[in-house]
Design an enzyme around this catalytic site. Sequence first.
Site, mmCIF file in Angstrom:
data_model
loop_
_atom_site.group_PDB
_atom_site.id
_atom_site.type_symbol
_atom_site.label_atom_id
_atom_site.label_comp_id
_atom_site.label_asym_id
_atom_site.label_seq_id
_atom_site.Cartn_x
_atom_site.Cartn_y
_atom_site.Cartn_z
ATOM 1 N N THR A 43 2.738 -5.033 -5.442
ATOM 2 C CA THR A 43 2.157 -4.463 -4.478
ATOM 3 C C THR A 43 0.789 -4.051 -4.112
ATOM 4 O O THR A 43 0.088 -3.751 -5.158
ATOM 5 C CB THR A 43 3.137 -3.221 -3.796
ATOM 6 N N SER A 45 0.203 -6.822 2.038
ATOM 7 C CA SER A 45 0.512 -6.015 1.241
ATOM 8 C C SER A 45 0.760 -6.031 -0.006
ATOM 9 O O SER A 45 1.302 -5.408 -1.044
ATOM 10 C CB SER A 45 1.743 -4.745 1.746
ATOM 11 N N ARG A 79 -4.465 6.296 -5.826
ATOM 12 C CA ARG A 79 -3.304 6.528 -5.580
ATOM 13 C C ARG A 79 -2.445 5.332 -6.104
ATOM 14 O O ARG A 79 -2.579 4.075 -5.813
ATOM 15 C CB ARG A 79 -2.818 6.520 -4.071
ATOM 16 N N VAL A 80 -1.496 5.532 -6.918
ATOM 17 C CA VAL A 80 -0.276 4.583 -7.432
ATOM 18 C C VAL A 80 1.063 4.742 -6.873
ATOM 19 O O VAL A 80 1.426 6.058 -6.854
ATOM 20 C CB VAL A 80 -0.542 4.909 -8.800
ATOM 21 N N GLY A 81 1.569 3.953 -6.460
ATOM 22 C CA GLY A 81 3.101 4.242 -5.648
ATOM 23 C C GLY A 81 3.999 4.058 -6.776
ATOM 24 O O GLY A 81 3.822 4.120 -8.014
ATOM 25 N N THR A 132 5.960 -4.596 0.128
ATOM 26 C CA THR A 132 5.898 -4.746 -1.084
ATOM 27 C C THR A 132 7.033 -5.856 -1.576
ATOM 28 O O THR A 132 8.130 -5.910 -0.974
ATOM 29 C CB THR A 132 6.381 -3.486 -2.016
ATOM 30 N N THR A 135 11.212 -0.675 -1.891
ATOM 31 C CA THR A 135 10.021 -0.921 -1.056
ATOM 32 C C THR A 135 9.953 0.276 0.013
ATOM 33 O O THR A 135 10.968 0.951 0.105
ATOM 34 C CB THR A 135 10.194 -2.150 -0.381
ATOM 35 N N GLY A 136 8.922 0.593 0.604
ATOM 36 C CA GLY A 136 8.896 1.491 1.350
ATOM 37 C C GLY A 136 7.765 2.655 0.975
ATOM 38 O O GLY A 136 7.308 2.694 -0.130
HETATM 39 N N1 ASP Z 1 6.374 1.056 -2.232
HETATM 40 C C1 ASP Z 1 4.880 0.663 -1.771
HETATM 41 C C2 ASP Z 1 4.021 1.992 -2.269
HETATM 42 O O1 ASP Z 1 4.517 2.993 -1.793
HETATM 43 C C3 ASP Z 1 4.637 0.384 -0.502
HETATM 44 C C4 ASP Z 1 5.525 -0.372 0.297
HETATM 45 O O2 ASP Z 1 6.733 -0.923 -0.202
HETATM 46 O O3 ASP Z 1 5.564 -0.769 1.612
HETATM 47 O O4 ASP Z 1 3.191 1.715 -2.880
#
Ligand code: ASP
Length: 330
Positions: A209, A85, A219-221, A191, A242-243
């Site tokens: 990430t 990831s 898509r941008v997180g 991440t 993260t998440g």
């Molecule tokens: N926070 C990251 C995102 O949404 C993904 C992750 O941490 O798993 O792009």
Amino acid sequence: MTRMISRRGFIAWSALLGSGVLSGVKADRVFSAKGAVGRNNVISTWRHGLAANEAAAEILRNGKSALDAVEAGVRVSEGDPDVTSVGYGGLPDEQGRVTLDASIMNSKGNAGAVGCIENIKHPISVARKVMEETDHVMIVGAGATEFAKLHGFKEEDLLTEKARKAHLEWKAKLSDKDDWLPPPKEDDHDTIGMIAQDDRGDIAGACTTSGLRFKIHGRVGDSPIVGAGMYVDNEVGGAAATGRGEAVIKIAGSHLVVENMRRGASPMEAIEEALKRIIKAHNGNPEFQVAFIAISKQGEFGALALRKGFQYALFRNGANKLYDGEYLLS
Ligand code: ASP
């Protein structure tokens, strides 16, 4: 169900859930490094944070800055094909393209970021170039790749065989139920966010990430969004997330954690207050994972998740260890 986290002297956080204020919070010191401003501390997300912390600690041991440390640290995860990831080996988007997000912030409040960059193995270093070589903060898409190439970064194919197969498998199973919202599983959230404090007490942060696997192209997180995926204020502390990025963006998560610390919360309390906003915004039961890490100017640290399974790596007092994160929901 909301879970009471097992820490001595812990606050009645359920009351906070309703009130939305931090006043009356009993200071939690179990995770605190009391006394002088912390020195040479590094905290990062997930198991691969261990190797990343090692690289960051080595930089700090050589007397270099927290900024150098976080960049060198997260580059380890970016370059590791087994970390699916982040960077090289990251799982691709729905079209089979590996698109990467990263942000970096120094102790002077400067920031740089790239979003949806392709074919560049170390987006964190491109983010640093944006911060140091331009008066912009964020460059995205083809423009980010062009910018990287102009600054001497090599274009390379980041899609490993393992990631390519995983994408094909996902496509084969695609159904009308697929909504790009996988259930919380440990390997869905890798991440790397990292906050470091050097021997001058200065704080810097980095976050990098490949984002949600099989996401919609473009898509941008949260990770490259300064204040969402990562934030540093050298007078107060730093935080990274993260998440599920969408949930973090909607509460400007890392900025919120730092602002909570500014108002007197310990890092743990500050994170908890941010997570409770996410819980509230999702009717008490968000069906995904979010976790934050944080370090205060005083060298206290915190790490807390919505759900079980989060791990973080902590380097302090010369030792680097992996811990299971406390969590709020069961
Ligand atoms: N926070 C990251 C995102 O949404 C993904 C992750 O941490 O798993 O792009």
